[in-house]
Design a protein around this motif. Sequence first.
Motif, short mmCIF file in Angstrom:
data_model
loop_
_atom_site.label_atom_id
_atom_site.label_comp_id
_atom_site.label_asym_id
_atom_site.label_seq_id
_atom_site.Cartn_x
_atom_site.Cartn_y
_atom_site.Cartn_z
N ALA A 4 -2.54 11.22 10.07
CA ALA A 4 -2.16 10.95 11.46
C ALA A 4 -2.79 9.66 11.95
CB ALA A 4 -2.58 12.12 12.34
N ALA A 5 -4.05 9.43 11.59
CA ALA A 5 -4.75 8.21 12.02
C ALA A 5 -4.08 6.97 11.45
CB ALA A 5 -6.20 8.26 11.59
N MET A 6 -3.67 7.03 10.19
CA MET A 6 -3.04 5.86 9.58
C MET A 6 -1.63 5.61 10.12
SD MET A 6 -5.30 4.41 7.73
CE MET A 6 -6.37 4.88 9.09
N LEU A 7 -0.91 6.68 10.44
CA LEU A 7 0.38 6.50 11.10
C LEU A 7 0.20 5.83 12.47
CD1 LEU A 7 1.98 9.94 10.23
CD2 LEU A 7 3.02 7.73 9.70
N LEU A 8 -0.83 6.26 13.19
CA LEU A 8 -1.13 5.65 14.49
C LEU A 8 -1.54 4.20 14.31
CD1 LEU A 8 -1.75 5.71 17.52
CD2 LEU A 8 -3.99 6.71 16.96
N PHE A 9 -2.42 3.94 13.35
CA PHE A 9 -2.89 2.58 13.07
C PHE A 9 -1.71 1.64 12.83
CE2 PHE A 9 -4.14 -0.75 10.13
CZ PHE A 9 -5.37 -1.18 10.59
N ASP A 10 -0.80 2.05 11.95
CA ASP A 10 0.35 1.21 11.62
C ASP A 10 1.26 1.00 12.82
OD1 ASP A 10 -0.57 0.99 9.03
OD2 ASP A 10 0.73 2.56 8.23
N ALA A 11 1.47 2.07 13.61
CA ALA A 11 2.34 1.95 14.79
C ALA A 11 1.72 1.03 15.84
CB ALA A 11 2.62 3.33 15.37
N LEU A 12 0.41 1.08 16.00
CA LEU A 12 -0.27 0.19 16.93
C LEU A 12 -0.16 -1.26 16.47
CD1 LEU A 12 -3.47 2.30 17.68
CD2 LEU A 12 -1.71 1.68 19.34
N LYS A 13 -0.34 -1.50 15.18
CA LYS A 13 -0.20 -2.86 14.65
C LYS A 13 1.22 -3.40 14.88
CE LYS A 13 -2.88 -4.62 11.87
NZ LYS A 13 -3.96 -5.66 11.97
N GLU A 14 2.20 -2.50 14.75
CA GLU A 14 3.59 -2.89 15.00
C GLU A 14 3.77 -3.38 16.44
OE1 GLU A 14 6.71 -2.80 13.35
OE2 GLU A 14 5.60 -2.71 11.46
N ARG A 15 2.99 -2.82 17.36
CA ARG A 15 3.08 -3.19 18.77
C ARG A 15 2.19 -4.38 19.11
NH1 ARG A 15 5.41 1.10 21.81
NH2 ARG A 15 4.50 0.26 23.71
N GLY A 16 1.53 -4.95 18.13
CA GLY A 16 0.71 -6.12 18.35
C GLY A 16 -0.72 -5.84 18.71
N ALA A 17 -1.16 -4.58 18.64
CA ALA A 17 -2.55 -4.24 18.96
C ALA A 17 -3.48 -4.70 17.85
CB ALA A 17 -2.68 -2.73 19.17
N ALA A 18 -4.68 -5.11 18.23
CA ALA A 18 -5.70 -5.52 17.26
C ALA A 18 -6.44 -4.28 16.77
CB ALA A 18 -6.67 -6.51 17.91
N CYS A 19 -6.25 -3.91 15.51
CA CYS A 19 -6.84 -2.68 14.98
C CYS A 19 -7.64 -2.96 13.71
CB CYS A 19 -5.74 -1.67 14.64
SG CYS A 19 -4.83 -1.04 16.05
N SER A 20 -8.67 -2.17 13.53
CA SER A 20 -9.42 -2.13 12.27
C SER A 20 -9.71 -0.67 11.98
CB SER A 20 -10.70 -2.95 12.38
OG SER A 20 -11.49 -2.51 13.49
N TRP A 21 -10.20 -0.37 10.78
CA TRP A 21 -10.46 1.03 10.46
C TRP A 21 -11.55 1.16 9.40
CZ3 TRP A 21 -8.95 3.91 5.86
CH2 TRP A 21 -8.35 3.14 4.86
N SER A 22 -12.14 2.36 9.36
CA SER A 22 -13.17 2.66 8.37
C SER A 22 -13.03 4.11 7.94
CB SER A 22 -14.57 2.39 8.93
OG SER A 22 -14.79 3.11 10.14
N TYR A 23 -13.71 4.43 6.85
CA TYR A 23 -13.64 5.78 6.28
C TYR A 23 -14.97 6.11 5.63
CZ TYR A 23 -13.00 2.95 2.10
OH TYR A 23 -13.17 2.01 1.12
N GLU A 24 -15.20 7.38 5.38
CA GLU A 24 -16.46 7.82 4.79
C GLU A 24 -16.34 8.12 3.29
OE1 GLU A 24 -17.82 11.11 7.19
OE2 GLU A 24 -17.62 9.93 9.03
N ILE A 25 -15.24 8.75 2.88
CA ILE A 25 -15.07 9.18 1.49
C ILE A 25 -13.90 8.43 0.88
CG2 ILE A 25 -14.60 11.15 -0.02
CD1 ILE A 25 -15.81 12.93 2.17
N ALA A 26 -14.20 7.62 -0.13
CA ALA A 26 -13.17 6.81 -0.78
C ALA A 26 -12.27 7.68 -1.65
CB ALA A 26 -13.80 5.71 -1.63
#
Length: 391
Positions: A24-46
């Motif tokens: 869900a977070a990655m779907l949101l991330f991609d949709a925000l980027k599509e709208r021109g929002a400045a996004c970054s992300w991090s994770y704990e477990i590779a």
Amino acid sequence: MTGPSPLPVHHHVCMQRRGGAAKAAMLLFDALKERGAACSWSYEIAEPPAPPGREPGLQLAPGDLASAPEGVFHLHATAGHFEALRALAKRPGGPDGPGKLAVTAHDCSWLTGGCVFPMDCEGFSLGCDPCPRGFPDAAAERKARREALAALSPSLIAPSAWMAGLLREAFPGLPVTVVENGVLLPPRLPARARAKAVLGLAPGAPTALFLAHGGVRAQYKGGESFPDIWAGIKRLVPEAAGLIAGGQEHGRRGDLLYFPYLEGEALARLYAAADVLVYPSLADNHPLAVLEAMAHGLPVAAYAVGGVPEQLPDERFGLLAAPGEPGQLVTLAARLLTTPALARSMARESLARCRDLFQAARMAADCLRVYRSLGAAQRTKKTDDRQAGLC
């Protein structure tokens, strides 16, 4: 049309790729980027390889979140609740000041003394004291988690009205916004006969799909019940085929096929080949598996738990069994497999509902409003503090 966020947004997840929260977070991330929002992300477990088509992100332990980029911090999931909050309390907030924190409750872990979902646990209504499931110091843990989260004054996001009710009861002083999960609609649906053929299924075999991260080991998703429910369906529909996906096994046992965790085209092929998604989840919030099935024109038979009835509010969109009643769920799944006209009508209605309500772009627009309210609240607080002579 809503414009881009006035602040950059950093998203943090626990698992890099798998599970409902990460997805869900990655779907949101991609949709925000599509709208021109400045996004970054991090994770704990590779979980290599990194998600295709997306910047690699940062691997950050819960205690290192203070080093995340400035702006709004959107916390989706963490394996270390207290470590994450302590780090976020030290995080610089940029020009508008610290404290721009949004937290999505993808499960109940902020509300309990240890479990992910309380389900029908009587201990939950008694403050987790005592804990029937044996989590150590559950009452103290529950109290500490709630107090630590409330101390940072976050804006809480609930993917379902069901979860929003729990959050408002637990955190009466915090804003709670319902932002239902969203998914991507496939540009075109694969032909069902072709998908069945690729999987080695007979073209006319009525096919039931069982799907969960963890497969038959997915406790809360009812994974342990998959084989028994499948056996019940097979008794009622002898010509049926079954698909179980999301675990470690990959192979075939008669008319039942097992697949590991799948993504992209491989997952879309399962949705296309199936005639019903059987979803015996014992506890859930606003599951992506149900939304993905709707987006692929696949009717759903599920237990009426958590936010699932919000996704499938009546029999136009899906068939719901009473929680923990596998015989009823078997009957409903068999009904869809043996009544093609009903299945087709339900597929059309649920696809239209998903198109209208549950697209990722709508989820992004809703979250942008939450982020803006956080920035506005921080500017108001800073102005109030200046007027009071506190800064």
